[in-house]
Write an enzyme that holds these catalytic residues in place. Sequence first.
Site, PDB file in Angstrom:
ATOM      1  CB  THR A   1      -0.913   0.017   1.247  1.00  0.00           C
ATOM      2  OG1 THR A   1      -1.618  -1.210   1.303  1.00  0.00           O
ATOM      3  CG2 THR A   1      -1.894   1.173   1.223  1.00  0.00           C
ATOM      4  NE  ARG A  29      -8.302  -8.159   1.389  1.00  0.00           N
ATOM      5  CZ  ARG A  29      -7.360  -7.269   1.675  1.00  0.00           C
ATOM      6  NH1 ARG A  29      -6.810  -6.557   0.704  1.00  0.00           N
ATOM      7  NH2 ARG A  29      -6.966  -7.093   2.906  1.00  0.00           N
ATOM      8  CB  VAL A  30     -12.897  -4.574  -1.205  1.00  0.00           C
ATOM      9  CG1 VAL A  30     -12.579  -3.100  -0.997  1.00  0.00           C
ATOM     10  CG2 VAL A  30     -13.424  -4.806  -2.620  1.00  0.00           C
ATOM     11  CG  ASP A  32      -7.088  -0.756   4.771  1.00  0.00           C
ATOM     12  OD1 ASP A  32      -6.523  -1.743   4.258  1.00  0.00           O
ATOM     13  OD2 ASP A  32      -6.512   0.342   4.930  1.00  0.00           O
ATOM     14  N   GLY A  53      -1.241  -1.707   6.072  1.00  0.00           N
ATOM     15  CA  GLY A  53      -1.057  -2.859   6.946  1.00  0.00           C
ATOM     16  C   GLY A  53      -2.142  -3.886   6.709  1.00  0.00           C
TER      17      GLY A  53
END
Lengths: 140, 169
Positions: A1, A29-30, A32, A53
């Site tokens: 990220t 899948r998604v 945060d 994270g």
Amino acid sequence: TVGAVAIDRYGRMACATSTGGMTGKLPGRVGDTPLVGAGGYCDDAGGASSATGHGESIAKVCLCHQIIGLMQSGLGPKEATQRALTNMQNRTGGTAGAITLSNKGQVGIHFNSKRMAWAYVRNGEVHSGINPDEDEIELL
Amino acid sequence: IDPVILVHGGAGDIPEWRVPLKLHGVRKAARAGYVSLSKDECSALDAVEAAVKVMEDDEAFNAGKGSVLTIKGTIEMDAIIMEGKNLKTGAVAGLSNVSNPVTVARLVMDSTPHIFLAGPGANSFAREKGVPFASDDELITDFARQALDDFIHGRGEATSELGQESKHG
């Protein structure tokens, strides 16, 4: 990220976060990252924050919204970031990191993972680090 | 107020050999964001987009080029952008075949009444807005392929940058 937070000379703030997710994730899948308040949150009344994270853990506690909320309750960006991440780890077991700017331009950086790469520029100086308590400074 | 740009390039068990790549990348991104902040028509929004684009284009990071792979070997990217004056927001999820998901998120914010587009709808939106198509070959790196292979064969520590709990979701 990857992520960024900024404040401009007019006091306007913004945040952005972008990711590929986790290796071997299920299609669909998604994490945060795109969730308002989880992977990023920004309110000129408090500050801006971007997270990285374990996505499921970050989303469960709405990490960035929590950080900005703590700041609006009077905490500085460093303390707010640290407290929210500690709460996340206690509640979910996950590790993460976040970068935070207050609406006065104060910097908050914290992570309870092993490492997090970060850098910021202010007043002609570039600060950066990747290990806990690291702060390397070079001229812009 | 003194302008400030602050960036991160991801958290986790980053292996030693990746440390210089990450540090170089975040410094480059922060500088790019600061250049944007220093312009006359400076905008915090432009700065965060510029900084994130630098890291999306840098295969040292898990975003854009260099994104990790799903269990089926595909890339699905997520991004968000938000401004603090009016809480305007744009986000995308499950996006594929674009180099800069953050720019698509910004387009969602600037040109739709919505805040979040996902999957095929997000991909169609990007095409309609003229976002250049990026092939899988442009986005998928050898490191990402190796990481997926390691994941499938239980050798995650060699390439994973996520903690133990993260490997299991």
